[in-house]
Design an enzyme around this catalytic site. Structure first.
Site, PDB file in Angstrom:
ATOM      1  N   CYS A 256       0.879  -1.182   0.000  1.00 40.15           N
ATOM      2  CA  CYS A 256       0.000   0.000   0.000  1.00 40.15           C
ATOM      3  C   CYS A 256       0.913   1.228   0.000  1.00 40.15           C
ATOM      4  CB  CYS A 256      -0.915  -0.006   1.217  1.00 40.15           C
ATOM      5  SG  CYS A 256      -1.778  -1.574   1.500  1.00 40.15           S
ATOM      6  N   ASP A 325       1.469  -1.045   5.053  1.00 39.21           N
ATOM      7  CA  ASP A 325       1.052   0.191   5.716  1.00 39.21           C
ATOM      8  C   ASP A 325      -0.419   0.354   5.377  1.00 39.21           C
ATOM      9  OD1 ASP A 325       1.480   2.604   7.198  1.00 39.21           O
ATOM     10  OD2 ASP A 325       1.374   3.686   5.312  1.00 39.21           O
ATOM     11  N   CYS A 378      -1.600   4.383  10.759  1.00 37.09           N
ATOM     12  CA  CYS A 378      -1.558   5.691  11.435  1.00 37.09           C
ATOM     13  C   CYS A 378      -2.820   5.833  12.278  1.00 37.09           C
ATOM     14  CB  CYS A 378      -1.406   6.837  10.438  1.00 37.09           C
ATOM     15  SG  CYS A 378      -2.552   6.793   9.058  1.00 37.09           S
TER      16      CYS A 378
END
Length: 431
Positions: A256, A325, A378
């Site tokens: 990704c 990610d 995140c």
């Protein structure tokens, strides 16, 4: 160009009620040949209102004679803009804020809403700042710091009140402007000297090849940026690639990858050797990866269109390292993208966790035995991190966790690490 307050009102209304993204709206505005001072004012107002919305609305409720849910959305946004300026800024006197708000109400409201706007703002301007007085501690913190209740509740119950207060406070502060030094083209000392010559105030960070720029205005227009001497990237994002730490001449898959920040950092770590396959399902995003790789001088990156949720037979058992990610809720990005607070709820997070597990299940097939798989988001939510990893390990006994800083799943917090919120887990395929 419309009146700056009208433009700010339009952006706030679009973000809160029409599903547009604050960052994209501001980027479009920035590219519209707007005066720099007008842009800065609009960015301050829109970001400030969205970041502090719950507290500002509490102030309005405490002073309103009209039931909160009966206030028209546009009038409410006008009031929010005014309260933000009164409570958080000091450049414009209160009487001027009231007058400008009434003028907006004349454009977007009726006689009653004009009178209401004038009356409530004059009342607020004459009083001391409203203190949040809610008995329930979680509701009190959520309101004062303007965070979703589910977010506050999780940290309050698992990390305690003091930690939660510091985290919520940090989430409402401006994030540092961090750059990663591109070791393929320069070194720390040379870049520091060049930035200083251009008048930039540069601050050290906890990571050797990362710097914070205290006055970043115009930095991406410099030749240093255009020639690839650095990449704008948060410290947490930089650490992700560092923890994967692929050896020279290895074969790496970034599932990704867009826009390519972590990919290009992997290229630096590998000193432009080996091969990195960088994937995204969007043709436009793959183009961005290519552009960034070219600018930064990364010659071992091969960007391709690939959907991480679809098993790619050609990838099976072909890589020494795989980076996932994963697409996530972004709850670690509240500092930079405060609209995430209001456009991602707990159900969205649960849906994303299913996609994340699906991607991991494909990623495991691409790895050679004794290869390493790094999973990062995140996001700070347990649902998207601990729960996903535990479900994955329960199904895949041939993987084990490699601890990072003595943690099975390393958490980076704005209040502790000065970075965006990140969760990072390193796995090894042992058979």
């Amino acid at each position: 160009m419309k009146n700056t307050r009208e433009k700010a009102l339009q952006i706030i209304n679009d973000v809160l009620y029409k599903g547009t993204f604050l960052e994209e709206s501001l980027e479009i505005l920035k590219n519209s040949k707007i005066d720099e001072r007008d842009y800065a004012f609009i960015k301050e107002i829109t970001t400030g209102v969205i970041r502090n919305k719950t507290y500002i609305d509490y102030v309005i409720k405490e002073n309103s004679r009209v039931k909160f849910n009966r206030i028209h959305k546009l009038i409410l946004s006008i009031l929010e803009m005014a309260v933000y300026q009164m409570y958080f800024l000091d450049k414009v006197p209160d009487y001027s804020i009231v007058d400008e708000s009434v003028n907006l109400a004349k454009i977007y409201g009726n006689k009653g809403s004009i009178s209401f706007t004038n009356g409530i703002l004059r009342s607020i301007s004459k009083k001391d700042k409203v203190q949040v007085k809610i008995k329930d501690s979680i509701d009190n913190l959520s309101t004062f710091y303007s965070h979703p209740r589910f977010y506050t509740e999780y940290f309050y119950k698992n990390y305690g009140e003091d930690f939660t207060k510091k985290l919520l406070k940090a989430n409402n502060e401006k994030a540092p402007f961090t750059i990663r030094i591109n070791s393929l083209k320069t070194n720390k000392e040379d870049l520091l000297n060049k930035l200083n010559e251009l008048g930039y105030k540069v601050l050290e960070t906890s990571f050797e090849n990362a710097l914070n720029i205290d006055n970043p205005s115009g930095i991406i227009d410099t030749d240093l940026f255009k020639e690839g001497y650095f990449y704008v990237q948060d410290l947490g994002s930089i650490l992700v690639s560092s923890f994967l730490n692929p050896k020279k001449d290895s074969k790496v898959l970034d599932l990704c990858a867009a826009p390519g920040g972590k990919t290009s950092h992997l290229s630096e770590i590998m000193e432009n050797t080996g091969e990195i396959i960088a994937c995204d399902k969007s043709k436009g995003k793959v183009k961005i990866i290519k552009e960034n790789a070219k600018r930064l001088g990364c010659k071992n990156i091969s960007p391709i269109i690939n959907d991480a949720r679809v098993l790619n037979e050609e990838f099976i058992k072909n890589f020494d390292y795989v980076l996932v990610d994963a697409p996530c809720s972004g709850t670690g990005l509240y500092r930079k993208k405060p609209d995430i607070k209001w456009n991602k709820n707990i159900e969205d997070i649960k849906e994303l966790s299913e996609i994340q597990l699906e991607i991991l299940e494909n990623a495991k097939e691409y790895l050679k035995v004794n290869g390493f798989l790094l999973y990062s988001t995140c996001s700070l939510s347990k649902i998207e991190n601990e729960d996903v990893i535990h479900k994955f390990l329960n199904k895949n006994r041939n993987f084990k966790i490699i601890k990072l800083r003595d943690k099975e799943i390393l958490k980076l917090f704005p209040s502790v690490d000065g970075s965006d919120g990140f969760s990072i887990c390193l796995l090894e395929k042992i058979s």
